[in-house]
Design a protein around this motif. Sequence first.
Motif, PDB file in Angstrom:
ATOM      1  N   GLU A   1       0.831  -1.209   0.000  1.00  0.00           N
ATOM      2  CA  GLU A   1       0.000   0.000   0.000  1.00  0.00           C
ATOM      3  C   GLU A   1       0.865   1.258   0.000  1.00  0.00           C
ATOM      4  OE1 GLU A   1      -3.173   0.145  -0.449  1.00  0.00           O
ATOM      5  OE2 GLU A   1      -3.297  -2.030  -0.570  1.00  0.00           O
TER       6      GLU A   1
ATOM      7  N   ARG B   1       2.494   1.726  -3.392  1.00  0.00           N
ATOM      8  CA  ARG B   1       1.569   2.237  -4.404  1.00  0.00           C
ATOM      9  C   ARG B   1       1.360   3.746  -4.233  1.00  0.00           C
ATOM     10  NH1 ARG B   1      -2.117  -1.488  -3.380  1.00  0.00           N
ATOM     11  NH2 ARG B   1      -0.983  -3.119  -4.436  1.00  0.00           N
TER      12      ARG B   1
ATOM     13  N   ASP C   1       4.536   5.639  -5.204  1.00  0.00           N
ATOM     14  CA  ASP C   1       4.722   5.627  -6.654  1.00  0.00           C
ATOM     15  C   ASP C   1       3.833   6.671  -7.321  1.00  0.00           C
ATOM     16  OD1 ASP C   1       5.789   4.316  -9.102  1.00  0.00           O
ATOM     17  OD2 ASP C   1       3.676   3.886  -9.434  1.00  0.00           O
TER      18      ASP C   1
ATOM     19  N   GLU D   1       0.837  -2.678 -14.219  1.00  0.00           N
ATOM     20  CA  GLU D   1      -0.166  -2.770 -13.160  1.00  0.00           C
ATOM     21  C   GLU D   1      -1.456  -3.394 -13.675  1.00  0.00           C
ATOM     22  OE1 GLU D   1      -0.831   0.894 -11.190  1.00  0.00           O
ATOM     23  OE2 GLU D   1       1.273   1.199 -10.645  1.00  0.00           O
TER      24      GLU D   1
END
Length: 476
Positions: A113, A116, A119, A175
């Motif tokens: 988490e 992500r 990023d 992704e």
Amino acid sequence: MTRKVSNFSDLIQRVTASCLLHPLATAASGKEDENSHYDSEENRNEEYEEEDENEDYEEEEEYEYDEERAVGPLKALKVKQMEGLMEEVFETVSSMKRAYVRLQEAHSPWDPERMRAADVAVVTELRKLAVLRERFRRSGGGEGRRKGRRRGGGVASVREVVAPYEAVVEELKKEVKVKDLEVRNLREKLDSAVALTSNGSGEKKPGRSLSKRRLGIQVAAVPTPELFEAAMVQVREASKSFTSLLLSLMHNAHWDITAAVRSIEAATASTDKYHNTSTTSIVSAHHAKYALESYISRKIFQGFDHETFYMDGSLSSLLNPDQFRRDCFTQYRDMKSMDPTELLGILPSCHFGKFCSKKYLAIVHPKMEESLFGNLEQHSQVQAGNHPRSEFYNEFLGVAKTVWLLHLLAFSLNPAPSQFEASRGAEFHQQYMDSVVKFSGGRVSAGQVVGFPVSPGFKLGNGSVIKARVYLIART
């Protein structure tokens, strides 16, 4: 110009009036009067033109002076705009640096988490920098560079602008690929659940209990001993499948299976206190698969008691045990529904990828691979940190994934399961051992001892035992 036209018309009127007033004058006098009038009017016109030129010159001087007075404030405004722009650039770079640091911190300990979120933050700051660059160009700061691009072509400029977005698109594609895999696996889970619930009859159908176990692995929210037991069932199934493939390749390559089994037995005996000095194999020809499965299990479970299979010196399980257990179970849930081939295609050098490389090189010796396939292509790829897309390596990844998931579950439980293995020559204990060879009547005959262990067993925190699988031989 209007004044010149009106003067010329006045001149015509005056000459006409003069001619009418003096009709009897001589031609010469008429001409003299006309010339005198014309000269006077012409001089007057020249004076008017000089006045107009002087007025125009004065207007130009006044405009130039006004322009010079305006240059100062414009320069000051432009400098102020550039200073504001540079301040925004520095702030954006600082934000991107902080986001990148958060991205690195999310790798250890592994936190999907946080990774992500970090990023997304890095990509956002990169986009801000691209917007600021465009503002700088439009404000005139990149005039010299624009001229150079006109001479060198506009293709480089377009590529420079598009490059960051292409990189982001590639990341998004990866992704999407991972999400597609998750959706596919979730669809399979749903189909399994529907098939399980739609069986309304009380009759127990073959494979029903196994489906429950698999479904339990997929939907469990917390680590439990039952979950660990079900995961061990999958390890054994995957190990049997890979052993069958390896044994068939050995047959196709015309291996001496008996000699291979003797070699495996000798390697097993060297690690036990019971040494078999006999040169005769204790395994019958049609039981060679158990010796081969024992060899694979011993190699792939080596280091299972350490949190990283001794791939590094990490001590996270001791320094922060509660957080480490949570991280392990989070990784387990994230990875259980992924295809290992697709996962390693995206993250070839992750911890799981390193585990696969290490275990493959330990199980498949270069001489073995060359004998089975005629070359060392897969061995070379694995040594280089890559993962081949062959059927053989894909089957191996199935075993590696199940063992890796079992390892994550083991370190998710509190207390952690205790691993044990039956020793060669040890007495058979039905409470802790299970024979891979079935005896008549379903009961192990008296006088049987362990010939060699096939797979390890575990004692769980709730008191239950996962039996070790063994190959039994007569004591004599």
